[in-house]
Design a protein around this motif. Structure first.
Motif, PDB file in Angstrom:
ATOM      1  N   GLU A   1      74.518 -10.567 -97.919  1.00 33.43           N
ATOM      2  CA  GLU A   1      75.177  -9.259 -97.837  1.00 33.43           C
ATOM      3  C   GLU A   1      74.173  -8.102 -97.762  1.00 33.43           C
ATOM      4  N   HIS A   2      72.951  -8.326 -98.217  1.00 33.88           N
ATOM      5  CA  HIS A   2      71.950  -7.257 -98.191  1.00 33.88           C
ATOM      6  C   HIS A   2      71.171  -7.200 -96.864  1.00 33.88           C
ATOM      7  N   LEU A   3      71.378  -8.170 -96.001  1.00 33.64           N
ATOM      8  CA  LEU A   3      70.672  -8.159 -94.720  1.00 33.64           C
ATOM      9  C   LEU A   3      71.321  -7.160 -93.765  1.00 33.64           C
ATOM     10  N   PRO A   4      70.538  -6.295 -93.121  1.00 32.69           N
ATOM     11  CA  PRO A   4      71.104  -5.317 -92.181  1.00 32.69           C
ATOM     12  C   PRO A   4      71.700  -5.997 -90.951  1.00 32.69           C
ATOM     13  N   HIS A   5      72.648  -5.311 -90.340  1.00 34.75           N
ATOM     14  CA  HIS A   5      73.214  -5.751 -89.065  1.00 34.75           C
ATOM     15  C   HIS A   5      72.575  -4.892 -87.978  1.00 34.75           C
ATOM     16  N   ALA A   6      71.511  -5.404 -87.407  1.00 32.05           N
ATOM     17  CA  ALA A   6      70.720  -4.619 -86.464  1.00 32.05           C
ATOM     18  C   ALA A   6      71.367  -4.579 -85.082  1.00 32.05           C
ATOM     19  N   ALA A   7      71.104  -3.481 -84.373  1.00 32.70           N
ATOM     20  CA  ALA A   7      71.645  -3.305 -83.025  1.00 32.70           C
ATOM     21  C   ALA A   7      70.614  -2.580 -82.169  1.00 32.70           C
ATOM     22  N   LYS A   8      70.653  -2.881 -80.867  1.00 28.50           N
ATOM     23  CA  LYS A   8      69.768  -2.207 -79.918  1.00 28.50           C
ATOM     24  C   LYS A   8      70.567  -1.160 -79.152  1.00 28.50           C
ATOM     25  N   PHE A   9      69.968   0.022 -78.967  1.00 30.30           N
ATOM     26  CA  PHE A   9      70.610   1.078 -78.184  1.00 30.30           C
ATOM     27  C   PHE A   9      69.526   2.024 -77.714  1.00 30.30           C
ATOM     28  N   GLY A  10      69.137   1.897 -76.422  1.00 31.46           N
ATOM     29  CA  GLY A  10      68.058   2.748 -75.927  1.00 31.46           C
ATOM     30  C   GLY A  10      67.817   2.670 -74.443  1.00 31.46           C
ATOM     31  N   GLY A  11      68.804   2.217 -73.672  1.00 32.65           N
ATOM     32  CA  GLY A  11      68.617   2.190 -72.227  1.00 32.65           C
ATOM     33  C   GLY A  11      67.958   0.920 -71.718  1.00 32.65           C
ATOM     34  N   ALA A  12      67.587   0.950 -70.446  1.00 35.86           N
ATOM     35  CA  ALA A  12      67.193  -0.264 -69.724  1.00 35.86           C
ATOM     36  C   ALA A  12      66.049  -1.034 -70.358  1.00 35.86           C
ATOM     37  N   THR A  13      65.027  -0.319 -70.850  1.00 37.20           N
ATOM     38  CA  THR A  13      63.923  -1.013 -71.517  1.00 37.20           C
ATOM     39  C   THR A  13      63.654  -0.440 -72.898  1.00 37.20           C
ATOM     40  N   GLY A  14      64.669   0.190 -73.483  1.00 36.38           N
ATOM     41  CA  GLY A  14      64.574   0.643 -74.859  1.00 36.38           C
ATOM     42  C   GLY A  14      63.967   2.001 -75.068  1.00 36.38           C
ATOM     43  N   ASN A  15      63.694   2.752 -73.991  1.00 38.02           N
ATOM     44  CA  ASN A  15      62.968   4.019 -74.117  1.00 38.02           C
ATOM     45  C   ASN A  15      63.813   5.254 -73.812  1.00 38.02           C
ATOM     46  N   PHE A  16      65.106   5.083 -73.618  1.00 40.08           N
ATOM     47  CA  PHE A  16      65.993   6.192 -73.236  1.00 40.08           C
ATOM     48  C   PHE A  16      65.507   6.867 -71.944  1.00 40.08           C
ATOM     49  N   ASN A  17      64.966   6.070 -71.009  1.00 38.72           N
ATOM     50  CA  ASN A  17      64.414   6.639 -69.774  1.00 38.72           C
ATOM     51  C   ASN A  17      65.429   7.497 -69.032  1.00 38.72           C
ATOM     52  N   ALA A  18      66.604   6.906 -68.761  1.00 37.41           N
ATOM     53  CA  ALA A  18      67.610   7.615 -67.975  1.00 37.41           C
ATOM     54  C   ALA A  18      68.134   8.835 -68.722  1.00 37.41           C
ATOM     55  N   HIS A  19      68.340   8.704 -70.012  1.00 34.25           N
ATOM     56  CA  HIS A  19      68.813   9.833 -70.805  1.00 34.25           C
ATOM     57  C   HIS A  19      67.806  10.984 -70.766  1.00 34.25           C
ATOM     58  N   ARG A  20      66.545  10.615 -70.940  1.00 31.40           N
ATOM     59  CA  ARG A  20      65.489  11.632 -71.022  1.00 31.40           C
ATOM     60  C   ARG A  20      65.314  12.365 -69.693  1.00 31.40           C
TER      61      ARG A  20
ATOM     62  N   HIS B   1      79.472   5.003 -69.684  1.00 31.64           N
ATOM     63  CA  HIS B   1      78.290   4.131 -69.572  1.00 31.64           C
ATOM     64  C   HIS B   1      77.064   4.919 -69.093  1.00 31.64           C
ATOM     65  N   PHE B   2      77.048   6.207 -69.392  1.00 26.32           N
ATOM     66  CA  PHE B   2      75.982   7.089 -68.908  1.00 26.32           C
ATOM     67  C   PHE B   2      74.625   6.680 -69.491  1.00 26.32           C
ATOM     68  N   GLY B   3      73.652   6.408 -68.583  1.00 27.09           N
ATOM     69  CA  GLY B   3      72.287   6.104 -68.984  1.00 27.09           C
ATOM     70  C   GLY B   3      72.083   4.755 -69.658  1.00 27.09           C
ATOM     71  N   LEU B   4      73.120   3.957 -69.737  1.00 24.27           N
ATOM     72  CA  LEU B   4      73.039   2.704 -70.500  1.00 24.27           C
ATOM     73  C   LEU B   4      72.765   1.494 -69.616  1.00 24.27           C
ATOM     74  N   THR B   5      72.301   0.452 -70.230  1.00 24.47           N
ATOM     75  CA  THR B   5      72.277  -0.873 -69.626  1.00 24.47           C
ATOM     76  C   THR B   5      73.305  -1.730 -70.357  1.00 24.47           C
ATOM     77  N   SER B   6      73.647  -2.849 -69.783  1.00 23.67           N
ATOM     78  CA  SER B   6      74.710  -3.664 -70.378  1.00 23.67           C
ATOM     79  C   SER B   6      74.376  -4.097 -71.802  1.00 23.67           C
ATOM     80  N   GLN B   7      73.078  -4.278 -72.092  1.00 26.33           N
ATOM     81  CA  GLN B   7      72.714  -4.739 -73.425  1.00 26.33           C
ATOM     82  C   GLN B   7      72.896  -3.667 -74.500  1.00 26.33           C
ATOM     83  N   ASP B   8      72.941  -2.395 -74.107  1.00 23.57           N
ATOM     84  CA  ASP B   8      73.301  -1.373 -75.091  1.00 23.57           C
ATOM     85  C   ASP B   8      74.725  -1.594 -75.581  1.00 23.57           C
ATOM     86  N   ILE B   9      75.557  -2.161 -74.736  1.00 21.16           N
ATOM     87  CA  ILE B   9      76.937  -2.460 -75.111  1.00 21.16           C
ATOM     88  C   ILE B   9      77.014  -3.804 -75.830  1.00 21.16           C
TER      89      ILE B   9
END
Length: 447
Positions: free
Chosen positions: A197-216, A116-124
């Motif tokens: 079937e042509h609609l994408p299955h979107a997902a969020k993955f980028g840390g607490a506010t979407g900016n990869f703050n902790a990772h960066r 769970h390094f650098g992630l928030t629960s919503q990344d999961i």
């Protein structure tokens, strides 16, 4: 009371449990926990392959054992996490602690903090839930829907040449063919399935506010956007939303809900039409020994499968409407209202599945009563008026519409003899008269 199909509050897990139980593998609490474990493990493996110095010693030799954590995940494991959640009051953190326990058992004590390094629960959550939704769509919902479309197409082929009186505004109209009217629905459904079937299955993955703050801040030289894209798009087979808050914006998911609503609306239209054809005696229904149609009227065989389908489709659409309207709206960078709503994503799919299976069951019971269709046509010779006046237009006959209107818009029955007598009064040659007399309600069915 002990939870069972008899004590369940929702009919999905009660009365209709046998119909919907296959969805439990995607939308139950157990399933959500398992998908979270899956995401966390695959994320850890992706980190090991990313070049992070502290994880360079992982050469992939333990990947099979790591993946075994979710591959062999069972109810006992899920209960371990639920018990831990009682302490933490946080469901995703409980998953993290579960994995730390399993990693320690594998001798990976030094690597625990990269779970769970650098992630928030919503990344999961915002990867686990769309992953489960995608799986359920492709493995359960769409196969059931396509099987219904195939069954409808088979009936359309079987009834392709059966003439039938059409009704517009509930009144007799130019004749059609039963197979063609069924094919109207197969075409509509097929088109909407393709859109879904042509609609994408979107997902969020980028840390607490979407900016990869902790990772960066931890590894400023790593290309975390590329890492996130590779992980979500390639490893998980989803589509990573590039600019987000703490949560996925759910716009594509809302579009999927809208697509499913359209499919359900078409199915409601189908169910109502077939229900009406049954009430008109165009169809009889196969009788199952021992079954009862009415507690008071012994003769009744009710179209309950199509009624059941219509009711469940309505419930599904009400829920899909709420999901599509609510989920894309969140205060600032995140509020918690999406969390409890997302736990209900399987509910409308379950009601739709009940409906699809019910409609398919009803379709199998239909017995064509061709005599009733032919009798309806015989009683409505007035419908050939359109054909006669069109040929007269072709021949330049003066005011043919008005002549046919005067003939047919009366309270007296229009019969074959009425039409033949009218044709004899026309100032046209015998060849045209023969052509006009050859038109009948059962051969005037178009292309």
């Amino acid at each position: 009371m002990t939870l069972s199909p008899l004590t369940a509050i929702s009919p999905i897990d009660g009365r209709y449990r046998r119909t919907t139980e296959e969805l439990a593998a995607y939308f139950s609490e157990y399933a959500l926990i398992k998908y979270r474990v899956f995401i966390e493990v695959e994320y850890f493996i992706a980190l090991c392959e990313s070049g992070i110095p502290q994880l360079k010693h992982f050469d992939g030799s333990l990947n099979k054992k790591l993946r075994g954590i979710y591959a062999d995940f069972d109810l006992e494991d899920a209960q371990w996490i639920k018990d831990k959640e009682k302490e933490t009051n946080h469901d995703v953190k409980a998953v993290e602690y579960f994995l730390k326990d399993r990693f320690e058992a594998l001798g990976l004590t030094k690597s625990l903090e990269f779970i769970h390094f650098g992630l928030t629960s919503q990344d999961i959550n915002n990867t686990a839930i769309p992953y489960a939704w995608k799986e359920a769509l492709s493995k359960i919902y769409l196969p059931a829907l396509k099987a219904l479309i195939t069954a409808l197409e088979q009936r359309a082929t079987e009834w392709n040449d059966i003439p039938m009186l059409a009704r517009t505004h509930g009144q007799p109209a130019s004749p059609t063919r039963l197979g063609k009217e069924i094919r109207v629905f197969t075409e509509r459904l097929t088109n909407q399935v393709q859109l879904l079937e042509h609609l994408p299955h979107a997902a969020k993955f980028g840390g607490a506010t979407g900016n990869f703050n902790a990772h960066r801040v931890a590894y400023p030289d790593m290309d975390w956007i590329t890492f996130g894209n590779d992980f979500v798009n390639s490893t998980l087979g989803l589509n990573r939303s590039q600019t987000t808050t703490q949560i996925e914006h759910y716009d594509y998911f809302a579009a999927q809900c809208d697509a499913m609503k359209r499919i359900n609306t078409i199915l409601i239209d189908l169910c109502r039409d077939i229900w009406t054809y049954i009430s008109m005696d165009y169809f009889k229904q196969k009788i199952t020994a021992g079954q009862i149609g009415s507690s008071a009227m012994p003769h009744k065989v009710n179209p309950i499968d199509f009624e059941n389908a219509e009711g469940n489709l309505g419930i599904a659409n009400a829920l899909l409407e709420h999901l599509a309207a609510k989920l894309p709206v969140s205060r600032l960078q995140r509020d918690l209202t999406d969390s409890t709503v997302l736990r209900n994503t399987g509910v409308p799919m379950a009601h739709a599945l009940i409906a699809i299976k019910s409609a398919a069951r009803g379709l199998q019971k239909l017995i064509l009563n061709e005599a009733a269709l032919r009798n309806d046509l015989e009683q409505n010779w007035a419908v050939v008026a359109e054909a006669i006046q069109t040929i007269l237009r072709r021949e330049g006959y003066p005011k043919p519409y008005e002549a046919l209107k005067a003939l047919t818009r009366t309270n007296e029955a229009v019969t074959q003899d009425t039409i033949a007598a009218f044709v004899e009064t026309l100032n046209v040659n015998e060849e045209i008269k023969t052509e006009l007399k050859s038109i009948t309600p059962w051969n005037y069915t178009g292309i």
